[in-house]
Design a protein around this motif. Structure first.
Motif, PDB file in Angstrom:
ATOM      1  N   THR B  83     -11.308  31.662 -42.874  1.00 27.19           N
ATOM      2  CA  THR B  83     -12.103  32.609 -42.534  1.00 27.19           C
ATOM      3  C   THR B  83     -12.210  32.593 -40.591  1.00 27.19           C
ATOM      4  O   THR B  83     -12.204  33.005 -40.710  1.00 27.19           O
ATOM      5  CB  THR B  83     -13.553  32.875 -43.086  1.00 27.19           C
ATOM      6  N   ASN B  84     -11.687  31.181 -40.539  1.00 25.22           N
ATOM      7  CA  ASN B  84     -12.085  30.573 -39.258  1.00 25.22           C
ATOM      8  C   ASN B  84     -10.343  29.455 -38.931  1.00 25.22           C
ATOM      9  O   ASN B  84     -10.178  29.299 -39.865  1.00 25.22           O
ATOM     10  CB  ASN B  84     -13.048  30.246 -39.088  1.00 25.22           C
ATOM     11  N   SER B 103     -13.483  23.641 -42.298  1.00 25.97           N
ATOM     12  CA  SER B 103     -13.184  22.974 -41.725  1.00 25.97           C
ATOM     13  C   SER B 103     -12.486  21.842 -41.568  1.00 25.97           C
ATOM     14  O   SER B 103     -12.486  20.853 -42.339  1.00 25.97           O
ATOM     15  CB  SER B 103     -14.056  23.116 -40.186  1.00 25.97           C
ATOM     16  N   TRP B 206     -13.705  35.102 -38.364  1.00 29.41           N
ATOM     17  CA  TRP B 206     -13.549  34.873 -37.077  1.00 29.41           C
ATOM     18  C   TRP B 206     -11.409  35.066 -36.552  1.00 29.41           C
ATOM     19  O   TRP B 206     -11.594  35.570 -35.424  1.00 29.41           O
ATOM     20  CB  TRP B 206     -13.659  33.841 -37.064  1.00 29.41           C
ATOM     21  N   ASN B 207     -10.889  34.680 -38.061  1.00 28.95           N
ATOM     22  CA  ASN B 207      -9.471  35.138 -37.402  1.00 28.95           C
ATOM     23  C   ASN B 207      -9.498  36.865 -37.115  1.00 28.95           C
ATOM     24  O   ASN B 207      -8.756  36.823 -36.267  1.00 28.95           O
ATOM     25  CB  ASN B 207      -8.737  34.414 -38.776  1.00 28.95           C
ATOM     26  N   ARG B 210     -11.327  36.970 -33.758  1.00 27.65           N
ATOM     27  CA  ARG B 210     -11.070  36.855 -32.221  1.00 27.65           C
ATOM     28  C   ARG B 210      -9.272  37.019 -32.097  1.00 27.65           C
ATOM     29  O   ARG B 210      -9.474  37.677 -31.065  1.00 27.65           O
ATOM     30  CB  ARG B 210     -10.772  34.876 -32.696  1.00 27.65           C
ATOM     31  N   TYR B 241     -20.579  28.582 -36.670  1.00 31.40           N
ATOM     32  CA  TYR B 241     -19.114  29.097 -36.385  1.00 31.40           C
ATOM     33  C   TYR B 241     -18.291  28.169 -37.035  1.00 31.40           C
ATOM     34  O   TYR B 241     -17.755  28.666 -37.737  1.00 31.40           O
ATOM     35  CB  TYR B 241     -19.084  28.968 -34.663  1.00 31.40           C
ATOM     36  N   TYR B 242     -18.225  26.843 -37.008  1.00 32.42           N
ATOM     37  CA  TYR B 242     -17.715  25.771 -38.197  1.00 32.42           C
ATOM     38  C   TYR B 242     -18.441  25.584 -39.114  1.00 32.42           C
ATOM     39  O   TYR B 242     -19.192  24.314 -38.428  1.00 32.42           O
ATOM     40  CB  TYR B 242     -16.633  25.165 -37.379  1.00 32.42           C
TER      41      TYR B 242
END
Lengths: 131, 251
Positions: B83-84, B103, B206-207, B210, B241-242
């Motif tokens: 997701t990020n 993360s 978030w990918n 962003r 966020y992370y």
């Protein structure tokens, strides 16, 4: 011509949209999706799905929209492009088996790498983005 | 990326392969400058702090020799539920996931960043480096001890942590596939519309968010520190966020 996005295939084929249906000649279907019309049904690799009567029209074409819906694959159309997604059940089963899903992607020079090429090693799979 | 090369040089003879996957719809144009040596020398020191790299590792960074793959449709994010960025997955010799996406050693540093000067408080830099070093130590431990490493999670725990996709995720990924198709054909407005649909379907990605914010060709390859990015971070409230990797042992 219609651009069909199916798995990682991108193909321009003759397709006739008719309401919720998307009719393709069997050879166009095979080119766009890898699914081949055989006497026993629609087949790809080891998998065969019995073709329902309503998936065929009088001209022998196959309704890709209905077939994809049967497989649980979402379909989204915009202009002359139609994209098909993964079946949520297949994707879930794949991931929750805890066997790492395989993929094939190019590097900067266009050489293709598959995760499965690296069996026998520990792999640190790292995702990033320029943004 | 170029700092992972240091880790790669240390651990590859012990059987570790690194595969980097860039979720970048603009493809090579977006990622190549970040991998090439000339640009590495110009990487702002601020990034070291933000990513938690200590000075020793940062000083030794080099262009990667491990495979750096380009994923224009964010396929790997869909397959693994990422997701990020940066997130990482650990995969053993038999192809089994032993740590699901998390993360990759980063903590919530963006929350500590001064948005005008792009400076970080010293305490935050120290905290970030500590988290990063703990993550690298865990990776070393796994490379050395394999299945006996406390950081190689049992299958049941891997399954518990994995985010299996739902209908929204596969629909969002289908929109992204269309978005990338239109992007590749120069239809930017249409492309952006599909990325935004994906964000609406998967607000936690978030990918997608962003990527959508940086789709315009003039932004390609740039790090987003614009007001729209910060507004999205602020909208998280107390949510991270992370989220830090959970390295506690599991029995």
């Amino acid at each position: 011509m219609t651009t069909i996005l199916y798995d990682d295939r991108v193909s321009a084929v003759d397709a006739r949209a008719d309401g919720a249906h998307l009719w393709l000649e069997p050879d166009a279907l095979e080119r766009a999706t890898g699914w081949k019309l055989e006497p026993q049904g629609l087949c790809r690799g080891d998998a065969c799905v019995q073709a329902r009567a309503e998936w065929r029209d009088d001209a022998g074409r196959v309704d890709l929209a209905a077939f994809a819906a049967h497989l649980g694959q979402p379909m989204i159309a915009d202009d002359d492009a139609v994209a098909f997604g993964a079946s949520v059940n297949a994707l879930r089963e794949d991931l929750l088996s805890t066997i790492a899903p395989d993929f094939t992607l190019p590097d900067l020079d266009g050489n293709l790498h598959s995760l499965s090429d690296y069996r026998g090693k520990k792999v640190f799979l790292y995702s990033w983005g320029s943004y | 990326m170029p700092v992972w090369q240091v880790i790669y040089e240390e651990l590859r003879d012990q059987g570790l392969e690194i595969i980097a996957v860039a979720f970048d719809t603009a493809g090579r144009a977006a990622v190549e400058p970040k991998i090439r040596a000339t640009d590495i020398a110009e990487r702002p020191a601020m990034l070291a702090g933000l990513m938690g790299w200590d000075d020793t590792l940062w000083a030794r960074q080099a262009p990667p020799t491990y495979p750096c793959l380009i994923d224009e449709t964010h396929l790997v994010a869909e397959l693994y539920g990422m997701t990020n960025v940066p997130q990482a997955v650990w995969i053993d010799e038999q192809g089994r996931i032993v740590r699901p996406p998390e993360s990759a050693g980063t903590i919530d540093m963006v929350r500590h960043l001064n948005r005008e000067t792009l400076e970080l408080p010293d305490a935050a830099i120290a905290e970030g480096a500590e988290a990063r070093n703990a993550y690298i130590a865990a990776l070393r431990d796994w490379v050395r001890h394999g299945v006996d490493s406390r950081y190689a999670l049992p299958a049941a725990e891997v399954k518990r942590r994995l985010r299996g996709p739902g209908e929204a995720e596969v629909r969002a990924a289908t929109h992204v596939k269309l978005g990338r198709h239109f992007y590749a054909n120069g239809a930017l407005v249409q492309a952006k519309r599909h990325f935004d649909e994906a964000v609406t379907l998967c607000p936690d990605s978030w990918n997608y968010r962003r990527q959508s914010m940086m789709l315009d060709p003039e932004n390609v390859g740039q790090l987003n520190a614009g007001p729209d990015f910060w507004a999205a971070v602020d909208a998280l409230g107390d949510e991270p966020y992370y989220p830090p990797a959970d390295l506690a042992p599991v029995r």
